[in-house]
Enzyme design. Sequence first.
Site, PDB file in Angstrom:
ATOM      1  N   VAL A  62     -47.502 -48.526  36.495  1.00 32.57           N
ATOM      2  CA  VAL A  62     -48.005 -47.331  36.067  1.00 32.57           C
ATOM      3  C   VAL A  62     -47.203 -46.119  36.566  1.00 32.57           C
ATOM      4  O   VAL A  62     -47.506 -45.014  36.205  1.00 32.57           O
ATOM      5  CB  VAL A  62     -49.651 -47.276  36.652  1.00 32.57           C
ATOM      6  CG1 VAL A  62     -50.357 -48.109  35.730  1.00 32.57           C
ATOM      7  CG2 VAL A  62     -49.714 -47.313  38.154  1.00 32.57           C
ATOM      8  N   ASN A  88     -57.554 -48.046  38.038  1.00 35.42           N
ATOM      9  CA  ASN A  88     -57.889 -48.752  39.138  1.00 35.42           C
ATOM     10  C   ASN A  88     -56.654 -49.034  40.244  1.00 35.42           C
ATOM     11  O   ASN A  88     -56.940 -49.188  41.487  1.00 35.42           O
ATOM     12  CB  ASN A  88     -58.567 -50.228  38.764  1.00 35.42           C
ATOM     13  CG  ASN A  88     -58.467 -51.121  39.931  1.00 35.42           C
ATOM     14  OD1 ASN A  88     -59.248 -50.971  40.898  1.00 35.42           O
ATOM     15  ND2 ASN A  88     -57.970 -52.100  39.762  1.00 35.42           N
ATOM     16  N   SER A 141     -62.231 -43.748  46.328  1.00 40.71           N
ATOM     17  CA  SER A 141     -62.700 -44.495  47.715  1.00 40.71           C
ATOM     18  C   SER A 141     -63.487 -43.651  48.425  1.00 40.71           C
ATOM     19  O   SER A 141     -63.456 -42.327  48.396  1.00 40.71           O
ATOM     20  CB  SER A 141     -61.226 -44.778  48.584  1.00 40.71           C
ATOM     21  OG  SER A 141     -61.665 -45.281  49.572  1.00 40.71           O
ATOM     22  N   TYR A 154     -53.355 -41.803  51.882  1.00 40.18           N
ATOM     23  CA  TYR A 154     -54.389 -42.526  51.030  1.00 40.18           C
ATOM     24  C   TYR A 154     -55.460 -41.769  50.749  1.00 40.18           C
ATOM     25  O   TYR A 154     -55.945 -41.373  49.697  1.00 40.18           O
ATOM     26  CB  TYR A 154     -54.754 -43.829  51.498  1.00 40.18           C
ATOM     27  CG  TYR A 154     -55.652 -44.665  50.714  1.00 40.18           C
ATOM     28  CD1 TYR A 154     -55.259 -45.355  49.590  1.00 40.18           C
ATOM     29  CD2 TYR A 154     -56.922 -44.800  51.255  1.00 40.18           C
ATOM     30  CE1 TYR A 154     -56.028 -46.403  49.010  1.00 40.18           C
ATOM     31  CE2 TYR A 154     -57.789 -45.642  50.599  1.00 40.18           C
ATOM     32  CZ  TYR A 154     -57.337 -46.224  49.380  1.00 40.18           C
ATOM     33  OH  TYR A 154     -58.257 -46.972  48.843  1.00 40.18           O
ATOM     34  N   LYS A 158     -57.331 -39.923  47.471  1.00 40.87           N
ATOM     35  CA  LYS A 158     -58.563 -40.264  46.821  1.00 40.87           C
ATOM     36  C   LYS A 158     -59.379 -39.075  46.751  1.00 40.87           C
ATOM     37  O   LYS A 158     -60.285 -39.190  45.837  1.00 40.87           O
ATOM     38  CB  LYS A 158     -59.254 -41.527  47.695  1.00 40.87           C
ATOM     39  CG  LYS A 158     -58.561 -42.748  47.856  1.00 40.87           C
ATOM     40  CD  LYS A 158     -58.381 -43.404  46.094  1.00 40.87           C
ATOM     41  CE  LYS A 158     -57.993 -44.704  46.198  1.00 40.87           C
ATOM     42  NZ  LYS A 158     -57.763 -45.068  44.857  1.00 40.87           N
ATOM     43  N   ILE A 187     -64.130 -53.333  50.491  1.00 45.98           N
ATOM     44  CA  ILE A 187     -64.501 -54.547  49.661  1.00 45.98           C
ATOM     45  C   ILE A 187     -63.227 -55.544  50.036  1.00 45.98           C
ATOM     46  O   ILE A 187     -62.212 -55.069  49.876  1.00 45.98           O
ATOM     47  CB  ILE A 187     -64.491 -54.282  48.180  1.00 45.98           C
ATOM     48  CG1 ILE A 187     -65.427 -53.065  47.629  1.00 45.98           C
ATOM     49  CG2 ILE A 187     -64.754 -55.618  47.477  1.00 45.98           C
ATOM     50  CD1 ILE A 187     -66.990 -53.201  47.975  1.00 45.98           C
TER      51      ILE A 187
HETATM   52  N1  LIG Z   1     -60.595 -53.063  48.437  1.00 42.08           N
HETATM   53  C1  LIG Z   1     -61.266 -52.150  49.016  1.00 42.08           C
HETATM   54  O1  LIG Z   1     -61.772 -52.239  50.200  1.00 42.08           O
HETATM   55  C2  LIG Z   1     -61.050 -50.535  48.472  1.00 42.08           C
HETATM   56  C3  LIG Z   1     -62.047 -49.666  48.713  1.00 42.08           C
HETATM   57  C4  LIG Z   1     -62.108 -48.389  48.093  1.00 42.08           C
HETATM   58  C5  LIG Z   1     -61.228 -48.332  47.114  1.00 42.08           C
HETATM   59  N2  LIG Z   1     -60.244 -49.249  46.580  1.00 42.08           N
HETATM   60  C6  LIG Z   1     -59.361 -49.097  45.577  1.00 42.08           C
HETATM   61  O2  LIG Z   1     -59.549 -50.077  44.500  1.00 42.08           O
HETATM   62  C7  LIG Z   1     -58.549 -50.077  43.837  1.00 42.08           C
HETATM   63  C8  LIG Z   1     -58.018 -51.489  43.787  1.00 42.08           C
HETATM   64  O3  LIG Z   1     -57.744 -52.112  45.164  1.00 42.08           O
HETATM   65  P1  LIG Z   1     -57.904 -53.714  45.594  1.00 42.08           P
HETATM   66  O4  LIG Z   1     -58.473 -53.793  46.789  1.00 42.08           O
HETATM   67  O5  LIG Z   1     -58.295 -54.416  44.282  1.00 42.08           O
HETATM   68  O6  LIG Z   1     -56.262 -53.721  45.837  1.00 42.08           O
HETATM   69  P2  LIG Z   1     -55.461 -55.044  45.326  1.00 42.08           P
HETATM   70  O7  LIG Z   1     -56.194 -56.376  45.447  1.00 42.08           O
HETATM   71  O8  LIG Z   1     -54.145 -54.925  45.952  1.00 42.08           O
HETATM   72  O9  LIG Z   1     -54.839 -54.665  43.774  1.00 42.08           O
HETATM   73  C9  LIG Z   1     -54.420 -53.689  43.306  1.00 42.08           C
HETATM   74  C10 LIG Z   1     -53.872 -53.633  41.993  1.00 42.08           C
HETATM   75  O10 LIG Z   1     -52.925 -52.636  41.636  1.00 42.08           O
HETATM   76  C11 LIG Z   1     -51.921 -53.087  40.992  1.00 42.08           C
HETATM   77  N3  LIG Z   1     -50.584 -52.138  41.131  1.00 42.08           N
HETATM   78  C12 LIG Z   1     -49.997 -51.787  42.347  1.00 42.08           C
HETATM   79  N4  LIG Z   1     -49.137 -51.173  41.912  1.00 42.08           N
HETATM   80  C13 LIG Z   1     -48.992 -51.008  40.734  1.00 42.08           C
HETATM   81  C14 LIG Z   1     -47.954 -50.392  39.838  1.00 42.08           C
HETATM   82  N5  LIG Z   1     -47.298 -49.591  40.163  1.00 42.08           N
HETATM   83  N6  LIG Z   1     -48.356 -50.249  38.400  1.00 42.08           N
HETATM   84  C15 LIG Z   1     -49.277 -51.494  38.015  1.00 42.08           C
HETATM   85  N7  LIG Z   1     -50.253 -51.762  38.786  1.00 42.08           N
HETATM   86  C16 LIG Z   1     -49.974 -51.789  40.057  1.00 42.08           C
HETATM   87  C17 LIG Z   1     -51.697 -54.491  41.594  1.00 42.08           C
HETATM   88  O11 LIG Z   1     -50.889 -55.402  40.522  1.00 42.08           O
HETATM   89  P3  LIG Z   1     -49.463 -55.759  40.379  1.00 42.08           P
HETATM   90  O12 LIG Z   1     -48.852 -56.011  41.857  1.00 42.08           O
HETATM   91  O13 LIG Z   1     -49.308 -56.972  39.684  1.00 42.08           O
HETATM   92  O14 LIG Z   1     -48.754 -54.616  39.860  1.00 42.08           O
HETATM   93  C18 LIG Z   1     -53.025 -54.853  41.807  1.00 42.08           C
HETATM   94  O15 LIG Z   1     -53.616 -55.537  40.507  1.00 42.08           O
HETATM   95  C19 LIG Z   1     -57.279 -49.245  44.402  1.00 42.08           C
HETATM   96  O16 LIG Z   1     -57.285 -47.954  43.718  1.00 42.08           O
HETATM   97  C20 LIG Z   1     -57.934 -48.988  45.963  1.00 42.08           C
HETATM   98  O17 LIG Z   1     -57.372 -47.877  46.457  1.00 42.08           O
HETATM   99  C21 LIG Z   1     -60.365 -50.667  47.362  1.00 42.08           C
END
Ligand SMILES: NC(=O)c1ccc[n+]([C@@H]2O[C@H](COP(=O)([O-])OP(=O)(O)OC[C@H]3O[C@@H](n4cnc5c(N)ncnc54)[C@H](OP(=O)(O)O)[C@@H]3O)[C@@H](O)[C@H]2O)c1
Length: 247
Positions: A62, A88, A141, A154, A158, A187
Site C-alpha cells: 500500500v 487496516n 487505535s 504511531y 492514529k 488485541i
Molecule cells: N493488534 C492491536 O492491538 C491493535 C490495536 C489497535 C490498532 N491496531 C491496528 O490494526 C491494524 C492491524 O494490526 P494487526 O494487529 O492485525 O497487525 P499485524 O498482524 O501485524 O498485521 C498487519 C498487516 O498489515 C500488512 N501490511 C504491513 N505493511 C504493509 C504494506 N506496506 N502494504 C500492504 N500491507 C501491509 C501486513 O501484511 P504483509 O506483511 O503481508 O504486507 C499485515 O497483514 C493496524 O492498523 C494496527 O495499527 C491493532
Amino acid sequence: MSNNKTVLVTGGSSGLGAQFCRTLAANGYTVVAAARRLEQLQALCAEIEEAGGKAYPLALDVTDLGSLASAIDKAEAAVGPITCLVNNAGSSVSKKAVDMTPEDFDFVVDLNLKAPYFLCTEFARRWIANGIQGRIVNVGSVSDRKAMPGHTVYGTTKAAIARLTQQFAREWINKGICVNALAPGYIRTELNAEYFDSPAGQAVAAFMPRRRVGKPSDLDKAILYLCEPDQEFLTGQVLALDDGQCL
Ligand SMILES: NC(=O)c1ccc[n+]([C@@H]2O[C@H](COP(=O)([O-])OP(=O)(O)OC[C@H]3O[C@@H](n4cnc5c(N)ncnc54)[C@H](OP(=O)(O)O)[C@@H]3O)[C@@H](O)[C@H]2O)c1
C-alpha cells in the site's frame, strides 16, 4: 444504494485484517484480501472459499502509491466494482521518541497515514464517477487518545486517521459515501504477540480493567456494523472498542 457487497481489506494476510476478511465473507461480502505476502492471502482465500465464501487474494504494497490504481483495476476485473474499503494495514516502530530516525518516521507515516489517504481518495474518485455510495472503515487505535511510550509517531498517525476520517466524511457526505473509523484497544496479533509474551507485556495486561487483551474476533460485530451498506446515518465517527482499557 448498491446491493453489491464487495470489500477490499488491506493487511488481510494476518491479525485483524485476516479476521475482518473471514467475518465479512461469512456475512455475504465478496472479499479482496490485500497485502504483500501473497502466500498467506492465498491460504486465507482458500479457507474462506472452503467455508462457502468468496475471496480474491491481491498482492499489494500500500505504500507503493503509484501501484494502487492498477491493483484496484486488477481486483475489480476479477470481482466487479468494490463498494467498501477497510484501511487496516498498519504498523509501528517501537522506539523512544528521541531514538526515531527520519527513516523510522517515514516508515510509520507512509504506512499508517499516507497510504490510507490515497486509498480513500482513489476509491472516492471511482465511486463519485460511478454513483456508488461506498463505505470506508479506517482502522485507527485508542492510541489516538492515550499516549503510549515508545509509540509516539504511531499514536500521532492514529490521531491523524481519526481526523482524516472526519474530513473525508464531510467532503463526501453529499455523495452518499460514509467514512468511519474503528479504534481498537490491545488485541493479540502478530503485531504485539511477542510483547504480550514478555514480562513487560504481561504486566501491562495485568493492569487492564479486565486483566486481558482482546482477540481479533472481539471486533466482528463492529466491522460488520461499520461496513453495512444500508447504514447511511453514521459517518465521520471513530468507534473505540477497547474492553475499557482506556478507562
Ligand atoms: N493488534 C492491536 O492491538 C491493535 C490495536 C489497535 C490498532 N491496531 C491496528 O490494526 C491494524 C492491524 O494490526 P494487526 O494487529 O492485525 O497487525 P499485524 O498482524 O501485524 O498485521 C498487519 C498487516 O498489515 C500488512 N501490511 C504491513 N505493511 C504493509 C504494506 N506496506 N502494504 C500492504 N500491507 C501491509 C501486513 O501484511 P504483509 O506483511 O503481508 O504486507 C499485515 O497483514 C493496524 O492498523 C494496527 O495499527 C491493532
